[in-house]
Structures are given as structure tokens and as C-alpha cells.
Design an enzyme around this catalytic site. Structure first.
Site, PDB file in Angstrom:
ATOM      1  CE1 TYR A  60     -16.629  16.021 -15.522  1.00 50.62           C
ATOM      2  CE2 TYR A  60     -14.886  17.198 -14.340  1.00 50.62           C
ATOM      3  CZ  TYR A  60     -15.536  16.872 -15.526  1.00 50.62           C
ATOM      4  OH  TYR A  60     -15.087  17.383 -16.717  1.00 50.62           O
ATOM      5  N   GLY A  85     -16.308  16.580 -19.003  1.00 51.39           N
ATOM      6  CA  GLY A  85     -17.082  17.638 -19.615  1.00 51.39           C
ATOM      7  C   GLY A  85     -18.538  17.265 -19.769  1.00 51.39           C
TER       8      GLY A  85
END
Length: 518
Positions: free
Chosen positions: A65, A72
């Protein structure tokens, strides 16, 4: 704070995986401590292991990520391998939308120190070079211009910290010796090469609680000092009002065992007559703003230990996302950027501090009103003779004190309950910790202004009481405080403007000039 106003550097704060204190951050902010990064091989190896692990994971086509995905709500978007290196620079670029006043140089130094503290824990996957670059900025006095508004306190202080990330890479602007300079120019002239961020480093810099935590450290120091100063002011007010020192009796306070409250009462006992005479027909019970002062001030005094614990735990945490476990070689996705503890601490602190403003404002109302001041002249005017008719003493100062108090009380609505869903409902519950911290600093500022007004008032009141009763001398501690105030405030006889003296007293207060209790 201009460089000329910095304190003399008396120590160095070393950043490693050890625990830092609020006082460490405040000393760096105020310029009395320098910053060093640990040279210990084991510390540097720990930092490098996280970055090396991420490099290996990337080569193995791992999905990480914020490294190989968007940010987000865009975490489902895969980033092509040839664009991964550009992604962290995009992160700080699109977050360059802060507004409002810039943080002060002292606040900015605290912010940089708080971010350095978190990244030094070794769980952020950053390089030693990044940590050293932050140290270089502090060492050379190159402070990013960081707008104070634009953070909801989760996913961390993204927008304000983007200004730190950009400056590390030679973009945006810095304060240098009080002058606004393009970051690229300032770095070049200091001999500092701009960084090229590694894959997770943009996220690691920005996705954390450094801004709110730094502000909380500075707020704590001011609140702790106000606790002591408000107690000393109360003692002087009690003396000026010819109050009842029996209200602070040790046995009386032994039956209500709040330690902070008991400490405040003990301080008041040390400032007032040790063996006060009987009341001899005088009013038996003083009004609440004197009699209950330990109970009001004691709330903050008793809150300070848990406030310290919450702030220092946040300061000493790895608070970005994802967390990189270099030993277990895992990427852990969580929400450590959430600033709920700081939000709650700041909301609680501003409430307790605003109560000090209200307490002092009520004390001033007693001092200036001849119906309640036990013989003091109206408005504490020191003028005698015919000109007393046109002398108004502290009439306007009491109005200003009331205005500052009202504004402080108005600011006590808790920011932490005003969570807003943001960023496509990914950040659907946020802390508002940075807003709470900014609000708390504003309440502190207003309360310090009330304290400055009260210092003038009790200084005047003590002098006028001694004029009425020359045989009654204050305790040594109150005499010493009155003498210290004499250097900045003379007895007010002929009416004069007071704002220059108020500003001097505020400077003394914020520099913690007066030594108050042990």
C-alpha cells in the site's frame, strides 16, 4: 521566534529508539537543545533493515500500500513499475493545499523533531538518509513554511507534513534567519542535496501525528507553568483582599485526596501566613474564586500526569501506515496515524485551562470592586488627593480581561467530536487532533493574557493593601514576586496605557522567567 531570540544551546537530544520527553521537544523548539542522530551501528542497521526489506519486496513484485498502489481510497489502483519512484513525490505535491497562518519557527522545529522521533523507531521503512536530512534542516535553521490549517488528524497530518516532505526534496519555501527563501536556494546555499524519496518515504513523512503531537508538547509546558502561576496569583489576590488563609489548611485538604489539588493548597499555604490569626469578626468564608481556587487549579494539576502520558506515548510511537516489521519481514496495515489520544488530551487541557482564565477573571472582579475588596480603592486606583476624581485605575483592564476570558471559554467546544467523513469515505472517522491542539494553544494564549492582567492587578492590590496596613507584611515568596514584578510594572497612580507592560509580562511568562514553587 527570530534566531536572535533563541536560547543558548545547553544540550543535545539524541534520536534513536529510546524514549523522548515533552521537555526534549520543547527544548529543541525553543533552541536550547540541538538535535543529533544516533551513530550507533545497531540503530542504523535497524533503520536500514526496513528500507532494505521493502526493496526486496518490490523486486519480488510484492503489492505494498502506498508503494505500488494509490493512496487512501485509491489503494485499489495498481501503479506501474516504471511510475513507482514518482509516486511519493506526487503525494506531497497534491497535498500542497494548506491555508491559514504559518506555524511559528518554534512550532516548526517541534514538528520536525516529532516526525524524526517517530521515523527513528525503525518501523517506517525509511532510509538513514531521510532521517539525516531532517537533522540537517534543524541544524542549518531551514524551517519549512507550514500552513496551520488543513489537517483532520487522520490519515495523520497529511497536508501540513507535505510541506516538510517537499522541502526535504528542495521544493516550496523555508524560513531562514527570519527571511522567506525558496527551499531549492536555501538547500543549495547550505550545501544540502535535495532528496529523491524512496518508495514509501513520502507516506512515512506525511502519514503521522507529528503536527498535533508537537503542538501538544508545547501546550503541555505552557499549561504546567500556568498551573503554578495561577496559584501564585491567587495567593497575591488573597493577601490583597485580606483573605482567610485558613481556607488552605493542611488538615482540611487531607480529607479530599486529589494529589494535584493538595499540592496547590500546599503552595498557597507556603505563600500566605503560616499561622494566620483568627478572623476577629471579619467575613468567615471568602468567595469561591479565592476559597475554591485549589479545587479549580487542582483539576489541571491532577490532569497533567495523564496528559503527559498520552502525549509522550504518541511522541514515542511509530504512527504511520503501513508499519514495516523489518525483523518479521511483514507489512502491517493499520491506523496508527489516528490522533485520538492527542485530540482527547487537547480537548481536556483547553477545558481545564479555560477554567483558570475564568477563575482569575473572577478574582479580578473582586479586586476592582470596592464592595468586595475589603477596603481597597475602587478599580485599584493608586491615585490620592484631588486627581483621584479623574483616575480610573484598572477599570478598562478588567473589561479586557473579561473579553479574553469569554473568548477562551467559547473555544472549549471539543474538536474531537466533530469528525467529518473525507476522501471518498475512506477516512470516514477522523480525530480532529490538530484542530484540537490549535484550539488549545489559542485558549492558552488567551488565558496567559488574563494572567498578565491579573499580575498587574495583584501587584497593585498588594501594594495598596500594604499602604492600608503597613504593619502586615506578605510572606517572603510574595515579597519576592512583587519585587520581580516591580522591574516591569510600577504602581499605577496617574492613568496610563498598559499594553506595553502586558506584553512584557507575556514575554516573561512564556519564557517561564519566574521560578514558582519546587
Amino acid at each position: 521566534m527570530h534566531p536572535a531570540d533563541l536560547k543558548t544551546i545547553s544540550r543535545a537530544v539524541c534520536f534513536d529508539q529510546g524514549r523522548l520527553s515533552i521537555e526534549d521537544i520543547v527544548a529543541i523548539a525553543e533552541g536550547s537543545a540541538s538535535v543529533t542522530l544516533s551513530q550507533a551501528p545497531e540503530f542504523r542497521a535497524t533503520i536500514s533493515r526496513g528500507a532494505d526489506f521493502l526493496d526486496r519486496l518490490l523486486k519480488e513484485d510484492g503489492t505494498i500500500y502506498g508503494v505500488t498502489t494509490g493512496y487512501g481510497d485509491s489503494c485499489t489502483v495498481s501503479v506501474p513499475a516504471d511510475l513507482v519512484a514518482e509516486l511519493p513525490h506526487r503525494l506531497y505535491t497534491y497535498h500542497g493545499c494548506g491555508l491559514g497562518e504559518y506555524f511559528s519557527p518554534a512550532q516548526t522545529r517541534a514538528i520536525l523533531a516529532a516526525r524524526l522521533a517517530s521515523l527513528s523507531k525503525g518501523y517506517s521503512g525509511v532510509s538513514v538518509d531521510l532521517l539525516e536530512q531532517i537533522v540537517r534542516l534543524l541544524d542549518k535553521g531551514l524551517l519549512p513554511l507550514i500552513p496551520s490549517e488543513g489537517s483532520v488528524g487522520a490519515s495523520g497530518d497529511l497536508t501540513p507534513l507535505s510541506y516538510l516532505a517537499a522541502v526535504l526534496c528542495g521544493e516550496r519555501e523555508v524560513w531562514r534567519a527570519g527571511t522567506r527563501v525558496p527551499a531549492a536556494q536555501a538547500l543549495a546555499e547550505a550545501g544540502i542535496a535535495p532528496l529523491r524519496l524512496r518508495p514509501k518515504e513520502g507516506l512515512a513523512i506525511m502519514n503521522g501525528t507529528a503536527v498535533m503531537t508537537a503542538l501538544a508538547c508545547m501546550a503541555f509546558t505552557r499549561a504546567e507553568y500556568l498551573t503554578r502561576l495561577c496559584t501564585r496569583i491567587t495567593a497575591m489576590a488573597s493577601f490583597a483582599l485580606d483573605g482567610n488563609a485558613h481556607h488552605f489548611d493542611e488538615t482540611l485538604f487531607s480529607v479530599k485526596p486529589h494529589r494535584g489539588q493538595q499540592r496547590v493548597a500546599a503552595w498557597l499555604r507556603s505563600d500566605l501566613l503560616r499561622n494566620p490569626p483568627p478572623r476577629n469578626g471579619k467575613r468567615l468564608q471568602d468567595r469561591y474564586s479565592i476559597r475554591c481556587a485549589p479545587h479549580v487549579i487542582g483539576v489541571l494539576a491532577d490532569a497533567l500526569p495523564w496528559l503527559r502520558e498520552s502525549i509522550e506515548n504518541e511522541l514515542n510511537s511509530a504512527n504511520d501506515n503501513p508499519i514495516i516489521d523489518p525483523d518479521g519481514e511483514r507489512v502491517l496495515h493499520g491506523g496508527h496515524f489516528y490522533g485520538g489520544h492527542i485530540a482527547f488530551a487537547m480537548d481536556g487541557m483547553k477545558n481545564a485551562v479555560a477554567n483558570l482564565a475564568d477563575l482569575m477573571d473572577r478574582q479580578m472582579a473582586l479586586l476592582v470592586d470596592s464592595r468586595y475588596s475589603n477596603g481597597l480603592p475602587s478599580n485599584l486606583s493608586g491615585m490620592q488627593g484631588p486627581r483621584a476624581a479623574i483616575s480610573h485605575g484598572l477599570k478598562a483592564l478588567q473589561i479586557s480581561s473579561s473579553a479574553w476570558t469569554a473568548e477562551a471559554l467559547k473555544q472549549t467546544m471539543p474538536a474531537s467530536v466533530f469528525s467529518r467523513s473525507t476522501e471518498c469515505h475512506n477516512q470516514d472517522k477522523v480525530s480532529m487532533g490538530t484542530i484540537a491542539a490549535r484550539d488549545c494553544l489559542r485558549v492558552l494564549e488567551l488565558t496567559e493574557q488574563v494572567a498578565a492582567a491579573l499580575l498587574i492587578s495583584v501587584h497593585q492590590g498588594v501594594a495598596l493593601r500594604r499602604r492600608l496596613a503597613p504593619a502586615v507584611a506578605p510572606e517572603a515568596s510574595l515579597l519576592a514576586m512583587a519585587e520581580a514584578l516591580n522591574a516591569d510594572v510600577s504602581l499605577i497612580e496617574e492613568d496610563r496605557r498598559l499594553d506595553p507592560e502586558l506584553r512584557v509580562l507575556l514575554d516573561r511568562m512564556r519564557a517561564r522567567t519566574w521560578k514558582l514553587y519546587e
